[in-house]
Design a protein around this motif. Sequence first.
Motif, PDB file in Angstrom:
ATOM      1  N   GLN A  18       0.828  -1.206   0.000  1.00 26.01           N
ATOM      2  CA  GLN A  18       0.000   0.000   0.000  1.00 26.01           C
ATOM      3  C   GLN A  18       0.866   1.261   0.000  1.00 26.01           C
ATOM      4  O   GLN A  18       0.646   2.165  -0.788  1.00 26.01           O
ATOM      5  CB  GLN A  18      -0.847  -0.039   1.283  1.00 26.01           C
ATOM      6  N   ARG A 166     -11.814  -7.953   0.422  1.00 25.29           N
ATOM      7  CA  ARG A 166     -12.266  -6.581   0.195  1.00 25.29           C
ATOM      8  C   ARG A 166     -13.719  -6.358   0.606  1.00 25.29           C
ATOM      9  O   ARG A 166     -14.087  -5.303   1.083  1.00 25.29           O
ATOM     10  CB  ARG A 166     -12.097  -6.293  -1.291  1.00 25.29           C
ATOM     11  N   PHE A 167     -14.559  -7.347   0.365  1.00 24.63           N
ATOM     12  CA  PHE A 167     -15.978  -7.197   0.671  1.00 24.63           C
ATOM     13  C   PHE A 167     -16.363  -8.148   1.797  1.00 24.63           C
ATOM     14  O   PHE A 167     -15.738  -9.187   1.972  1.00 24.63           O
ATOM     15  CB  PHE A 167     -16.817  -7.470  -0.579  1.00 24.63           C
ATOM     16  N   PRO A 168     -17.389  -7.783   2.560  1.00 28.27           N
ATOM     17  CA  PRO A 168     -17.795  -8.659   3.666  1.00 28.27           C
ATOM     18  C   PRO A 168     -18.278  -9.998   3.120  1.00 28.27           C
ATOM     19  O   PRO A 168     -18.920 -10.051   2.071  1.00 28.27           O
ATOM     20  CB  PRO A 168     -18.947  -7.893   4.324  1.00 28.27           C
ATOM     21  N   LEU A 171     -23.526 -10.342   5.131  1.00 31.59           N
ATOM     22  CA  LEU A 171     -24.082  -9.108   5.687  1.00 31.59           C
ATOM     23  C   LEU A 171     -25.602  -9.130   5.553  1.00 31.59           C
ATOM     24  O   LEU A 171     -26.149  -9.916   4.784  1.00 31.59           O
ATOM     25  CB  LEU A 171     -23.523  -7.886   4.954  1.00 31.59           C
ATOM     26  N   LYS A 186     -27.060 -11.460   2.582  1.00 29.18           N
ATOM     27  CA  LYS A 186     -26.215 -11.576   1.391  1.00 29.18           C
ATOM     28  C   LYS A 186     -24.858 -12.179   1.746  1.00 29.18           C
ATOM     29  O   LYS A 186     -24.321 -11.911   2.812  1.00 29.18           O
ATOM     30  CB  LYS A 186     -26.007 -10.190   0.761  1.00 29.18           C
ATOM     31  N   PHE A 188     -20.950 -12.919  -0.072  1.00 25.90           N
ATOM     32  CA  PHE A 188     -20.077 -12.685  -1.229  1.00 25.90           C
ATOM     33  C   PHE A 188     -18.923 -13.672  -1.206  1.00 25.90           C
ATOM     34  O   PHE A 188     -18.261 -13.834  -0.181  1.00 25.90           O
ATOM     35  CB  PHE A 188     -19.548 -11.243  -1.223  1.00 25.90           C
ATOM     36  N   GLN A 534      -3.482  -4.387  -8.843  1.00 21.30           N
ATOM     37  CA  GLN A 534      -4.736  -5.076  -8.501  1.00 21.30           C
ATOM     38  C   GLN A 534      -5.192  -5.985  -9.631  1.00 21.30           C
ATOM     39  O   GLN A 534      -5.735  -7.054  -9.403  1.00 21.30           O
ATOM     40  CB  GLN A 534      -5.853  -4.073  -8.221  1.00 21.30           C
ATOM     41  N   GLU A 535      -4.975  -5.486 -10.875  1.00 19.90           N
ATOM     42  CA  GLU A 535      -5.445  -6.241 -12.037  1.00 19.90           C
ATOM     43  C   GLU A 535      -4.800  -7.628 -12.081  1.00 19.90           C
ATOM     44  O   GLU A 535      -5.440  -8.600 -12.499  1.00 19.90           O
ATOM     45  CB  GLU A 535      -5.097  -5.439 -13.298  1.00 19.90           C
ATOM     46  N   VAL A 538      -7.099  -9.435  -9.382  1.00 21.86           N
ATOM     47  CA  VAL A 538      -8.563  -9.531  -9.445  1.00 21.86           C
ATOM     48  C   VAL A 538      -9.070 -10.234 -10.702  1.00 21.86           C
ATOM     49  O   VAL A 538     -10.214 -10.698 -10.724  1.00 21.86           O
ATOM     50  CB  VAL A 538      -9.266  -8.154  -9.287  1.00 21.86           C
TER      51      VAL A 538
ATOM     52  N   ASN B  17     -20.090   1.127  -1.134  1.00 23.67           N
ATOM     53  CA  ASN B  17     -19.443   0.161  -2.030  1.00 23.67           C
ATOM     54  C   ASN B  17     -18.703  -0.909  -1.250  1.00 23.67           C
ATOM     55  O   ASN B  17     -18.651  -2.075  -1.634  1.00 23.67           O
ATOM     56  CB  ASN B  17     -18.404   0.880  -2.906  1.00 23.67           C
ATOM     57  N   GLN B  18     -18.065  -0.471  -0.186  1.00 24.00           N
ATOM     58  CA  GLN B  18     -17.246  -1.348   0.626  1.00 24.00           C
ATOM     59  C   GLN B  18     -18.105  -2.272   1.487  1.00 24.00           C
ATOM     60  O   GLN B  18     -17.890  -3.477   1.515  1.00 24.00           O
ATOM     61  CB  GLN B  18     -16.384  -0.465   1.542  1.00 24.00           C
ATOM     62  N   GLU B  19     -19.077  -1.688   2.147  1.00 21.08           N
ATOM     63  CA  GLU B  19     -19.886  -2.456   3.117  1.00 21.08           C
ATOM     64  C   GLU B  19     -21.007  -3.232   2.454  1.00 21.08           C
ATOM     65  O   GLU B  19     -21.500  -4.215   2.992  1.00 21.08           O
ATOM     66  CB  GLU B  19     -20.463  -1.505   4.170  1.00 21.08           C
ATOM     67  N   ARG B  20     -21.452  -2.735   1.305  1.00 22.05           N
ATOM     68  CA  ARG B  20     -22.484  -3.375   0.482  1.00 22.05           C
ATOM     69  C   ARG B  20     -23.822  -3.534   1.202  1.00 22.05           C
ATOM     70  O   ARG B  20     -24.645  -4.381   0.842  1.00 22.05           O
ATOM     71  CB  ARG B  20     -21.986  -4.714  -0.092  1.00 22.05           C
ATOM     72  N   MET B 159     -16.025   3.861  -6.888  1.00 20.99           N
ATOM     73  CA  MET B 159     -15.016   2.814  -7.026  1.00 20.99           C
ATOM     74  C   MET B 159     -13.763   3.384  -7.679  1.00 20.99           C
ATOM     75  O   MET B 159     -12.635   3.044  -7.300  1.00 20.99           O
ATOM     76  CB  MET B 159     -15.583   1.644  -7.841  1.00 20.99           C
ATOM     77  N   GLN B 162     -11.795   5.630  -5.263  1.00 17.38           N
ATOM     78  CA  GLN B 162     -11.012   4.835  -4.318  1.00 17.38           C
ATOM     79  C   GLN B 162      -9.795   4.200  -4.993  1.00 17.38           C
ATOM     80  O   GLN B 162      -8.679   4.280  -4.486  1.00 17.38           O
ATOM     81  CB  GLN B 162     -11.923   3.750  -3.747  1.00 17.38           C
ATOM     82  N   GLU B 163      -9.995   3.579  -6.138  1.00 25.30           N
ATOM     83  CA  GLU B 163      -8.898   2.862  -6.794  1.00 25.30           C
ATOM     84  C   GLU B 163      -7.804   3.815  -7.276  1.00 25.30           C
ATOM     85  O   GLU B 163      -6.624   3.485  -7.229  1.00 25.30           O
ATOM     86  CB  GLU B 163      -9.428   2.039  -7.974  1.00 25.30           C
ATOM     87  N   ARG B 166      -5.445   4.732  -4.561  1.00 28.94           N
ATOM     88  CA  ARG B 166      -5.008   3.566  -3.805  1.00 28.94           C
ATOM     89  C   ARG B 166      -3.547   3.671  -3.366  1.00 28.94           C
ATOM     90  O   ARG B 166      -3.182   3.213  -2.293  1.00 28.94           O
ATOM     91  CB  ARG B 166      -5.184   2.337  -4.695  1.00 28.94           C
ATOM     92  N   SER B 516     -24.561  -2.743  -3.760  1.00 27.15           N
ATOM     93  CA  SER B 516     -24.620  -4.010  -3.034  1.00 27.15           C
ATOM     94  C   SER B 516     -24.494  -5.207  -3.974  1.00 27.15           C
ATOM     95  O   SER B 516     -23.566  -5.987  -3.847  1.00 27.15           O
ATOM     96  CB  SER B 516     -25.920  -4.086  -2.230  1.00 27.15           C
ATOM     97  N   ASP B 517     -25.415  -5.335  -4.930  1.00 26.05           N
ATOM     98  CA  ASP B 517     -25.356  -6.492  -5.833  1.00 26.05           C
ATOM     99  C   ASP B 517     -24.444  -6.205  -7.016  1.00 26.05           C
ATOM    100  O   ASP B 517     -24.629  -5.210  -7.711  1.00 26.05           O
ATOM    101  CB  ASP B 517     -26.759  -6.808  -6.365  1.00 26.05           C
ATOM    102  N   PHE B 518     -23.485  -7.089  -7.264  1.00 30.07           N
ATOM    103  CA  PHE B 518     -22.720  -7.007  -8.504  1.00 30.07           C
ATOM    104  C   PHE B 518     -23.660  -7.427  -9.630  1.00 30.07           C
ATOM    105  O   PHE B 518     -24.283  -8.485  -9.562  1.00 30.07           O
ATOM    106  CB  PHE B 518     -21.505  -7.942  -8.455  1.00 30.07           C
ATOM    107  N   GLN B 534     -13.833  -4.150  -8.869  1.00 32.89           N
ATOM    108  CA  GLN B 534     -12.580  -3.420  -9.104  1.00 32.89           C
ATOM    109  C   GLN B 534     -12.140  -3.525 -10.559  1.00 32.89           C
ATOM    110  O   GLN B 534     -11.605  -2.589 -11.130  1.00 32.89           O
ATOM    111  CB  GLN B 534     -11.452  -3.968  -8.230  1.00 32.89           C
ATOM    112  N   GLU B 535     -12.356  -4.724 -11.140  1.00 39.67           N
ATOM    113  CA  GLU B 535     -11.904  -4.961 -12.504  1.00 39.67           C
ATOM    114  C   GLU B 535     -12.557  -3.976 -13.471  1.00 39.67           C
ATOM    115  O   GLU B 535     -11.934  -3.543 -14.448  1.00 39.67           O
ATOM    116  CB  GLU B 535     -12.253  -6.409 -12.886  1.00 39.67           C
ATOM    117  N   VAL B 538     -10.242  -0.818 -12.732  1.00 36.73           N
ATOM    118  CA  VAL B 538      -8.777  -0.787 -12.859  1.00 36.73           C
ATOM    119  C   VAL B 538      -8.283  -1.127 -14.262  1.00 36.73           C
ATOM    120  O   VAL B 538      -7.136  -0.820 -14.596  1.00 36.73           O
ATOM    121  CB  VAL B 538      -8.067  -1.692 -11.809  1.00 36.73           C
ATOM    122  N   LYS B 539      -9.125  -1.737 -15.091  1.00 33.97           N
ATOM    123  CA  LYS B 539      -8.714  -2.016 -16.462  1.00 33.97           C
ATOM    124  C   LYS B 539      -8.771  -0.766 -17.347  1.00 33.97           C
ATOM    125  O   LYS B 539      -8.407  -0.820 -18.516  1.00 33.97           O
ATOM    126  CB  LYS B 539      -9.594  -3.117 -17.060  1.00 33.97           C
TER     127      LYS B 539
END
Lengths: 551, 551
Positions: A18, A166-168, A171, A186, A188, A534-535, A538, B17-20, B159, B162-163, B166, B516-518, B534-535, B538-539
Amino acid sequence: MLVTKHQNTIDNAVKANQERVFFAQYPEHPKAYGEEAPVKGTERYQQMLHQPFKQLLQTGETGWAGEETSPYTREKLGITYPIFSVEDLTKKAAIAGKDWAEVPVATRAAILIETLEKVKDHFFAIAHATMHTTGQSYMMSFQASGPHANDRALEAIAMGYQELQRFPSELMWEKPMGKISIKLKKTFRAIPKGTGLVIGCSTFPVWNSLPGIYADLITGNPVIVKPHPQAVLPIAIVVGAIQQVLQENGVDPNLCQLAADSTGQLITKDLCEHPAIRLIDYTGGSAFGNYVEGLPGKTVFTEKAGVNSVILDSVKDLDAVTQNLAFSVSLYSGQMCTAPQNFFIPEQGITTPSGIVPFNEVVQKLKDAVVSLTTNPKMGAGTLGAVQNDTTLNRAREIHNLGGKVILEGTAVSNEEFGNARVCAPAILEVSSADTHIYEKELFGPVILLIKTKDTAHAIQLARQMAQQHGAITCAAYTTSETTKTQIAAAMNSVFTPVSFNLTGFIWVNQHAAFSDFHVTGGNPAGNASFTNQEFIVKRFVWVGNRELAE
Amino acid sequence: MLVTKHQNTIDNAVKANQERVFFAQYPEHPKAYGEEAPVKGTERYQQMLHQPFKQLLQTGETGWAGEETSPYTREKLGITYPIFSVEDLTKKAAIAGKDWAEVPVATRAAILIETLEKVKDHFFAIAHATMHTTGQSYMMSFQASGPHANDRALEAIAMGYQELQRFPSELMWEKPMGKISIKLKKTFRAIPKGTGLVIGCSTFPVWNSLPGIYADLITGNPVIVKPHPQAVLPIAIVVGAIQQVLQENGVDPNLCQLAADSTGQLITKDLCEHPAIRLIDYTGGSAFGNYVEGLPGKTVFTEKAGVNSVILDSVKDLDAVTQNLAFSVSLYSGQMCTAPQNFFIPEQGITTPSGIVPFNEVVQKLKDAVVSLTTNPKMGAGTLGAVQNDTTLNRAREIHNLGGKVILEGTAVSNEEFGNARVCAPAILEVSSADTHIYEKELFGPVILLIKTKDTAHAIQLARQMAQQHGAITCAAYTTSETTKTQIAAAMNSVFTPVSFNLTGFIWVNQHAAFSDFHVTGGNPAGNASFTNQEFIVKRFVWVGNRELAE
């Protein structure tokens, strides 16, 4: 337990990834590993010669093969490796992968760090193995295939450890709907993509393979390691150590398999095209790299060829600069993917505090620095190492065939310890900026081109063009002007090439430090991947979220 | 300033985004936007009809074209859009992108959130525009193209925010070397990959396009938005609003351009293959999607076709289940990419607390639930909306041609407000598990297939196989057994398909919530990308690190 034992290591590595400040889990000084380790390493290496390689836990081989030759002794190592069928390898990988996917990421990380600790015990044997397959010097072999490779592996583990959490994992999602609310439980999960294949090269069989191997493993995928037939032993020792630790921890050792083959019967394409192979990491030439990148339905990470530039504009101390560059081009005879090749020098010369140094004088100083270093009895042979194969050697020996003006022929340098060693000091060719056909390709090995440009702006333009069209992993630039620095950075960064400015002394453009420097950006034709962003992680797994109505 | 104004929004979005957990920046209730907003929206929409669309800040058009027809009135909207050449679009994008790449990410995020706030002012006009191009009901048009789309855009911005931050932008790296140390000043920059192209579809012209548009923009790339010729207006209004805010903030509005075309002269392939286009986001059919994925040298994000399954094993309340599923398949006439198609029902029937309900009775209950919902005067027309085009309508009308046993013909339902509306209730076909040729493809629109299986294990096997071979975006499963639940999750997740368990009441498998849902996992043939992991971010850029020797 292992998780507790290695928690500190993983936490430090995550933090280093980081912050990107200096960090090394594995010291690069041989002395850090105790006085006996080098001696034992030598013994272990010698015991392996002229024997079938028996440190793997794989079974069911269809035969044995081995063809490695030392670039130092020019003799066969005489080691044979078990050969397995592609069907056998992929089936066993799938079986091993099934259980591994269920192992929690913290446990995976701990087991993988434990494998690195086991690999550490073999650092000195791996050093000899690397030396006598790649031609790297003993010290470089130790560092590149030992602590530096282990650090890059740990870097990949740490990036995976972080991304996978990264994700819970679970939840409660509650959506207010006026007087009522909808509640969903949910979960993940990071689902591994499938079996990985890591294809190694003949010059950095460990350093270039470990990031892919550990990136596959930390993300829950089994991995098949396909070494270059001329450089099997170093990575075979690593795979053997990994398998041992896996077994000790109740994990199927086929999670990480060695897939040796022979020049007469290569299995790389069969592996690449096998439907079970979902991930491919490749280091090597561009032609095969482009083939791998074009395979439909595979997730591919490549490091291919590139042409690295040096832009010389203005310097504080020209001698310090030429000495630094002479070392960069001589180190392992220019066989590093990060070694500079194309030196762009303005025709009017270089600005220094004591006035302009004309073009021809800069050329002479570069030549003198290379000659002085490579003929230095204490430094020369150790810096150059040996040339891995005859193709590379001949390229340097025959630069007069390329056109341009030969400044320095690629001459043999004697190695006191190994009289037969394939050693060649860098050949230097001066070419005109119009000679694009000469300098637009990678001339892998001890060859450097001095390209006369109109001015620095012209140099920047050409360096940028080369990187964009043919790829580049590094660019070294020397300038005392802040404006020029900004211009160079903007131009090279725009084609996804990092720039190292004004390096002198004990730091060289060739060096990419784990946890700090991204190795290859992934943005130009030199490769599509980067250690370890990251790529790199991920793309090896897929986030899948399940939902259930909560009462 | 804007950054301060929107800091709270971006912080909340990053956290969500993080906690969803549940989060919505833009409420989905029309009332949240004031009493006058709907009226004004209707007026604005009506004023746009039969006119050239003048809300764009782009200039230099080569002509005007428009061919949208309302699925409700079956009349032409009569709106024309400016047409631009591919060269013009890509050149202007490159110019706009150059400056945008230099804008700090916090400023980018703030300006982009400001564009969403401007889009919000158009929510109700966009709702009408969506309704009369896609056939969605007014309420779905409002929610999907308004608050839900804006939330997914904000999700992508967050997202990216944040990225892109990073790694430290600047740091000092100091390597201890015994008595001395080497110091390098390092800088890390996230370099945008280049111009993006976002290709829209005719059913979700805003919702499916905004994530790609905002992902490109937050990562510093200019974007060209190529709508489906039958669904231009909704996204044209959005692009117009974005351009207005960009200009107000001193940013070249060509950063986000609309590239309308016409069925007679499509420019999608020309755009895709243009060397300046580096990133492509695509929503639509699989054939074109596979073409886009195969383009060399492009970074591609797709959402294509898939076959979504329902696995019925055991339930607590069969009526609640059939009602929930009837709504899922009827909502927008099955034209959601998340709508279920293949219902796997064991031949021995479904277990309920009051005993086994035989197969035929389950079929009857599903049919009854669909008929009851779609013929309900208060619910039917509003749930179904209209069918976007005749191809989709004919597919439902002619299911008897597919083979199998017709349980329910695709029948017209009258819409009180729009007598001409293209409305069709779901057609239901019962097929045998051997009829793979019928159920292995997406039958887009109001068509559902009831597949008789040997048992639940057989159902799982077939659902898994369909997802693996033909793609799937959702799977709905009903079981009261924890063991079966685990089996279904493992099987479907292994082919990268999320499972929603036991949904009844006011929550449906079709719904994917932002933050929350991808949406789509990216792991099976239904698409290679996911909103917003993330993908997806970051791509779109490349990390490049420069180094300089520090004195």
